[in-house]
Write a protein that holds these residues in place. Sequence first.
Motif, mmCIF file in Angstrom:
data_model
loop_
_atom_site.group_PDB
_atom_site.id
_atom_site.type_symbol
_atom_site.label_atom_id
_atom_site.label_comp_id
_atom_site.label_asym_id
_atom_site.label_seq_id
_atom_site.Cartn_x
_atom_site.Cartn_y
_atom_site.Cartn_z
ATOM 1 N N ASN A 172 0.841 -1.197 0.000
ATOM 2 C CA ASN A 172 0.000 0.000 0.000
ATOM 3 C C ASN A 172 0.878 1.251 0.000
ATOM 4 O OD1 ASN A 172 -1.846 2.053 0.279
ATOM 5 N ND2 ASN A 172 -3.041 1.047 1.870
ATOM 6 N N LEU A 176 0.156 4.189 -0.503
ATOM 7 C CA LEU A 176 -0.517 5.367 0.056
ATOM 8 C C LEU A 176 -0.116 5.603 1.510
ATOM 9 C CD1 LEU A 176 -4.130 4.776 -1.355
ATOM 10 C CD2 LEU A 176 -2.247 6.071 -2.393
ATOM 11 N N THR A 177 0.488 4.606 2.139
ATOM 12 C CA THR A 177 0.826 4.700 3.563
ATOM 13 C C THR A 177 2.304 5.017 3.795
ATOM 14 O OG1 THR A 177 1.232 2.312 3.693
ATOM 15 C CG2 THR A 177 -1.002 3.084 4.176
ATOM 16 N N TRP A 216 -8.294 -0.043 -5.508
ATOM 17 C CA TRP A 216 -7.822 1.171 -4.855
ATOM 18 C C TRP A 216 -8.678 1.552 -3.650
ATOM 19 C CZ3 TRP A 216 -3.206 2.920 -4.981
ATOM 20 C CH2 TRP A 216 -2.409 2.751 -6.102
ATOM 21 N N GLU A 217 -9.955 1.199 -3.667
ATOM 22 C CA GLU A 217 -10.820 1.514 -2.528
ATOM 23 C C GLU A 217 -10.299 0.845 -1.250
ATOM 24 O OE1 GLU A 217 -12.674 2.643 -6.085
ATOM 25 O OE2 GLU A 217 -11.989 0.621 -5.557
ATOM 26 N N LEU A 253 -7.184 0.043 -0.573
ATOM 27 C CA LEU A 253 -5.958 0.709 -0.145
ATOM 28 C C LEU A 253 -6.266 2.072 0.481
ATOM 29 C CD1 LEU A 253 -4.819 -1.632 -1.782
ATOM 30 C CD2 LEU A 253 -3.141 -0.059 -2.745
ATOM 31 N N GLU A 254 -7.214 2.792 -0.098
ATOM 32 C CA GLU A 254 -7.576 4.103 0.443
ATOM 33 C C GLU A 254 -8.199 3.988 1.832
ATOM 34 O OE1 GLU A 254 -10.083 5.390 -2.681
ATOM 35 O OE2 GLU A 254 -8.440 6.022 -3.999
ATOM 36 N N GLN A 255 -8.898 2.878 2.086
ATOM 37 C CA GLN A 255 -9.529 2.663 3.390
ATOM 38 C C GLN A 255 -8.572 2.050 4.412
ATOM 39 O OE1 GLN A 255 -13.099 0.303 2.752
ATOM 40 N NE2 GLN A 255 -13.679 1.571 0.996
ATOM 41 N N HIS A 291 -4.139 -5.301 1.714
ATOM 42 C CA HIS A 291 -4.081 -5.197 0.251
ATOM 43 C C HIS A 291 -4.974 -6.233 -0.421
ATOM 44 C CE1 HIS A 291 -1.981 -4.368 -3.670
ATOM 45 N NE2 HIS A 291 -2.447 -5.574 -3.909
#
Length: 489
Positions: free
Chosen positions: A103, A105-106, A238-239, A241-243, A247
């Motif tokens: 992920n 995004l993190t 992607w939802e 990962l965004e939440q 994974h």
Amino acid sequence: MAHFPETPAFTGFNTPSRIEADIADLDVKGAIPRELDGAFYRVQPDPQFAPRLGDDIAFNGDGMITMFRFKDGRVDFKQRWAQTDKWKLEHEAGRGLFGAYRNPLTDDESVKGKIRGTANTNAFVYGGKLYALKEDSPALVMNPATLETEGYTWFNGAMTGQTFTAHPKVDPETGDMIAFGYAAKGVLTLDMTYYVVSPEGELKQELWFELPYYAMMHDFAITPDYALFHVVPSTSNWERLEQGLPHFGFDTTLPVYLGVLPRRADATAEDIRWFKRDNCFASHVMNAFQDGTKFHFDTPEAKNNMFPFFPDIHGAPFNPMESASFLTRWTVDMAANSDAFESTERLSSMMGEFPRIDDRRTGLPYRYGWMLVIDPSKPVELKGGSPAGMLMNCLGMVDHETGQDQKWWCGPISSLQEPCFIPRAPDAAEGDGWIVMVCNRLEEHRSDLLLFDATDIAKGPIAEARIPVRLRFGLHGNWASAEEIGLAA
């Protein structure tokens, strides 16, 4: 000040080790055959720093490579970090910079766009190089004699995909390394690459195609003329990962596919044929082979998801009974007018995973297979904790010719890591050699290296090398002769 979490992935036997070491002449019970001259390599996820987000899954640890050098009846131990770009960046910063498993995004802003690979899944020797592999990144090259890291390879700039499998195969006839990459254009993409690499490190072929849906493509199989890819719905988007969700999640509503790709130099994506069956879970492959127009693909199959840390995407609780896997043969027929599987057949009553063969039979009809087995009838005392969610307490062997199984139990307070076959000689008969594997001594918080006669495992190990440190739960490993790693006398 960093602190590792008080969770199962970081406590008990699975407490981070973070040890680089050289130990000469391990204490051996029994006798190591003097003709053994080479090295067994394996890798464990072992986090260099505490998780950036406070907790993590075991699969996200940095790669730590172990080398067991066999020569003249003795065995030496060497262990080093696989110094990935991630490892180097965090080592310089003195803390974790990369976030959750798969992920981006993190991650810390300072490492956005950097290669996130951990090189923690397989240690594979080919063409005189040691490849430390993680399927979300390129292959990391290390020196097989010294374990010094050389760096990621794009095979002289010829590889355009972003990823390289943790489970390459070597074609026993051509000597080429056959591999693939998924999410080859980036995280969550459907794009796959098929690679052919020569022993000299030349990328001879790179073929692109797309999956029916995004999935964890962990393993595959080859025959002399085809590559076989099984698509099982450990999937993502992607939802998730965004939440901040794990994974991967398992989707019980999707079918399973088996793609059959001709291994011709002029093959294209249009040449792949997709067969389809009902939902199940399968990850590793024991072997595959061709019989006329039919392909037999042998894999441990479970009714449902085997990974509790990658939960059901619809919220169903993890089902331990349905996670039990059994070696199963999938058969498809290229002459059929349907995309349906011809049959599925259970090959053994043993419940198990981490299947291995005599790799000289890769893609060919074969007799012997070995795997880690869970025998629930045996007593279990988890003193010191278990190194993984499943307690692999037996080594199993299947004989496809006789239909007979063999099994060896490691005892109530130990567990086992993946077996590996060592041939007695390059031209020895199939199965003539040894099985080598790590045994976790859970109560004592240390490990042993076990050696078995490959086709007589039931009698127990012929040698046990005592390792005076604890090896965390490892994933995959391989044997290489002294000649292959430049250490022949």
